[in-house]
Design an enzyme around this catalytic site. Sequence first.
Site, short mmCIF file in Angstrom:
data_model
loop_
_atom_site.label_atom_id
_atom_site.label_comp_id
_atom_site.label_asym_id
_atom_site.label_seq_id
_atom_site.Cartn_x
_atom_site.Cartn_y
_atom_site.Cartn_z
N GLN A 14 0.81 -1.23 0.00
CA GLN A 14 0.00 0.00 0.00
C GLN A 14 0.84 1.28 0.00
O GLN A 14 0.49 2.25 -0.65
CB GLN A 14 -0.92 -0.02 1.23
CG GLN A 14 -1.92 1.11 1.30
CD GLN A 14 -2.74 1.06 2.58
OE1 GLN A 14 -2.67 0.09 3.34
NE2 GLN A 14 -3.50 2.11 2.84
N TYR B 174 -19.38 -5.42 13.06
CA TYR B 174 -18.79 -5.55 11.71
C TYR B 174 -19.41 -4.51 10.78
O TYR B 174 -18.80 -4.06 9.82
CB TYR B 174 -18.95 -6.98 11.18
CG TYR B 174 -17.98 -7.29 10.06
CD1 TYR B 174 -16.60 -7.19 10.26
CD2 TYR B 174 -18.42 -7.68 8.80
CE1 TYR B 174 -15.71 -7.47 9.24
CE2 TYR B 174 -17.53 -7.97 7.77
CZ TYR B 174 -16.17 -7.85 8.01
OH TYR B 174 -15.28 -8.12 6.98
N LYS C 259 -18.77 -6.47 2.26
CA LYS C 259 -18.44 -7.86 1.93
C LYS C 259 -19.58 -8.52 1.15
O LYS C 259 -19.32 -9.37 0.29
CB LYS C 259 -18.12 -8.65 3.19
CG LYS C 259 -16.80 -8.26 3.88
CD LYS C 259 -15.58 -8.46 3.00
CE LYS C 259 -14.29 -8.42 3.82
NZ LYS C 259 -13.09 -8.40 2.92
N THR D 28 -4.97 -10.85 12.81
CA THR D 28 -4.08 -10.11 11.90
C THR D 28 -4.06 -8.65 12.32
O THR D 28 -4.76 -8.27 13.27
CB THR D 28 -4.61 -10.19 10.45
OG1 THR D 28 -5.89 -9.57 10.42
CG2 THR D 28 -4.72 -11.63 9.97
P1 NAD Z 1 -4.09 -7.29 7.11
O1 NAD Z 1 -4.14 -6.03 7.90
O2 NAD Z 1 -2.87 -8.12 7.24
O3 NAD Z 1 -4.35 -6.99 5.59
C1 NAD Z 1 -5.17 -5.94 5.13
C2 NAD Z 1 -4.45 -5.33 3.95
O4 NAD Z 1 -5.25 -4.33 3.32
C3 NAD Z 1 -3.13 -4.64 4.37
O5 NAD Z 1 -2.06 -5.23 3.68
C4 NAD Z 1 -3.33 -3.21 3.91
O6 NAD Z 1 -2.14 -2.62 3.44
C5 NAD Z 1 -4.34 -3.40 2.79
N1 NAD Z 1 -4.99 -2.14 2.42
C6 NAD Z 1 -5.85 -1.38 3.13
N2 NAD Z 1 -6.13 -0.24 2.46
C7 NAD Z 1 -5.42 -0.30 1.29
C8 NAD Z 1 -5.26 0.59 0.18
N3 NAD Z 1 -5.87 1.79 0.12
N4 NAD Z 1 -4.45 0.20 -0.85
C9 NAD Z 1 -3.80 -0.98 -0.81
N5 NAD Z 1 -3.91 -1.86 0.22
C10 NAD Z 1 -4.71 -1.51 1.25
O7 NAD Z 1 -5.39 -8.12 7.56
P2 NAD Z 1 -6.06 -9.46 7.02
O8 NAD Z 1 -6.93 -9.91 8.12
O9 NAD Z 1 -5.03 -10.36 6.48
O10 NAD Z 1 -7.01 -8.94 5.85
C11 NAD Z 1 -6.97 -9.42 4.53
C12 NAD Z 1 -8.38 -9.69 4.01
O11 NAD Z 1 -8.92 -10.79 4.74
C13 NAD Z 1 -9.37 -8.54 4.17
O12 NAD Z 1 -10.18 -8.47 3.00
C14 NAD Z 1 -10.22 -8.99 5.34
O13 NAD Z 1 -11.50 -8.43 5.29
C15 NAD Z 1 -10.24 -10.46 5.09
N6 NAD Z 1 -10.65 -11.30 6.23
C16 NAD Z 1 -9.99 -11.21 7.43
C17 NAD Z 1 -10.37 -12.01 8.50
C18 NAD Z 1 -9.68 -11.94 9.83
O14 NAD Z 1 -10.27 -12.33 10.84
N7 NAD Z 1 -8.46 -11.46 9.90
C19 NAD Z 1 -11.45 -12.91 8.34
C20 NAD Z 1 -12.10 -12.97 7.10
C21 NAD Z 1 -11.69 -12.17 6.07
O1 0WE Z 2 -12.60 -7.74 7.55
C1 0WE Z 2 -12.15 -7.74 8.68
C2 0WE Z 2 -11.48 -6.51 9.25
C3 0WE Z 2 -11.67 -5.31 8.39
C4 0WE Z 2 -11.18 -4.00 8.93
C5 0WE Z 2 -10.43 -3.84 10.08
C6 0WE Z 2 -10.00 -2.58 10.45
C7 0WE Z 2 -9.23 -2.33 11.72
C8 0WE Z 2 -8.39 -1.08 11.64
C9 0WE Z 2 -11.51 -2.91 8.20
N1 0WE Z 2 -11.12 -1.66 8.55
C10 0WE Z 2 -10.36 -1.49 9.66
N2 0WE Z 2 -9.98 -0.22 9.98
C11 0WE Z 2 -9.06 0.04 10.93
O2 0WE Z 2 -8.74 1.22 11.19
N3 0WE Z 2 -12.29 -8.88 9.44
C12 0WE Z 2 -13.05 -10.00 8.91
C13 0WE Z 2 -11.77 -9.02 10.82
C14 0WE Z 2 -12.89 -8.64 11.74
O3 0WE Z 2 -13.22 -7.36 11.95
C15 0WE Z 2 -14.31 -7.34 12.80
C16 0WE Z 2 -14.67 -8.65 13.13
C17 0WE Z 2 -13.76 -9.49 12.44
C18 0WE Z 2 -13.74 -10.98 12.45
C19 0WE Z 2 -15.02 -6.25 13.30
C20 0WE Z 2 -16.09 -6.49 14.17
C21 0WE Z 2 -16.45 -7.78 14.50
C22 0WE Z 2 -15.75 -8.89 13.98
#
Ligand code: NAD
Ligand code: 0WE
Length: 275
Positions: free
Chosen positions: A44, A160, A167, A198
């Site tokens: 990013q 959420y 989503k 994460t």
């Molecule tokens: P993460 O923080 O490691 O990854 C999120 C990424 O989004 C980061 O690399 C960040 O740089 C990128 N990003 C945000 N804004 C951006 C922009 N303007 N340009 C380019 N990149 C940008 O967290 P993660 O949990 O690995 O998230 C990855 C995906 O998995 C997301 O779509 C999240 O919704 C999804 N997800 C996460 C979980 C969970 O519990 N962690 C569960 C289901 C789905």
């Molecule tokens: O998609 C996600 C996280 C997405 C996310 C997280 C952040 C944290 C920091 C999007 N925007 C931001 N902005 C920030 O500044 N998940 C699936 C992980 C997640 O997020 C939740 C969950 C779960 C699981 C939020 C509320 C309840 C459950």
Amino acid sequence: MTTNTALMAGKRGLIMGLANDKSIAWGIAQALNDQGAQLAISYQNEALEKRVQPLAAQLDKEALLIKCDVSDSASVENCFKELGEKWGKIDFVVHAIAFSDKNQLKGRTIDTTRDNFKMTMEISCFSFLEACKYASPLMNEGGAIVTLTYMGSERVLPNYNIMGVAKAALEASVRYAAMDLGKQGVRVNAISAGPIKTLAASGIGDFRKILHWNELNAPLRRNVTQEEVGMAALGLLSACGTGITGEVVHVDCGYHIQGMLNLDNVAATAEMLKD
Ligand code: NAD
Ligand code: 0WE
């Protein structure tokens, strides 16, 4: 018949959304690397470039690092342009990006501001469609695209909020993109992952409780790992997945099928909620 050929031998593709070694994108990158894929990784901003470089250095084949801020269409276009110039064709794209204003991942969803609605939808959903658009002329026939989603698209989960709406739009976008790109032999799918700690998740209040709740109530009685999401993505992106497109695969230890909290664990669940 058995072969010794790696599933991703000779395949090249882009990973978007790698922030650190806890990222779901890193679990996917490792699974693809282990099966012989060569990776391009987009980051990013410059701060994340520094975190991504040492990870890229751990891969077997030299990775291509490209800046891509998905809030800026020129940056996305440029990323795929560079990919096209350096590699010509690619075989896969992984989109693992989501963002919303942290202050609106609490309270009422109906209080989401117009600005945060637009921003959340752009970063978490439009960026996927735009990546598909710029990837399409580069994709080899038989190629595939995967994005990451969460069950909050299908059912209401506390806090959420507008991310759940984004989503839902992302999952619908997967189906439309699968129809668009199916004509050129390219598949498009989503993985609906269970909660994983994460960077994006650690910004969430009560995330520890969400993890524990899932552990107590999922059919497999545990949380899913980054490695398991990586393996599922490998399946969808490799020859194992050639019949699958437009699908949302749940990689959540079965949590989403549950219709009632597990009675064996009511006491443990109540105990966990106290602190
Ligand atoms: P993460 O923080 O490691 O990854 C999120 C990424 O989004 C980061 O690399 C960040 O740089 C990128 N990003 C945000 N804004 C951006 C922009 N303007 N340009 C380019 N990149 C940008 O967290 P993660 O949990 O690995 O998230 C990855 C995906 O998995 C997301 O779509 C999240 O919704 C999804 N997800 C996460 C979980 C969970 O519990 N962690 C569960 C289901 C789905
Ligand atoms: O998609 C996600 C996280 C997405 C996310 C997280 C952040 C944290 C920091 C999007 N925007 C931001 N902005 C920030 O500044 N998940 C699936 C992980 C997640 O997020 C939740 C969950 C779960 C699981 C939020 C509320 C309840 C459950």
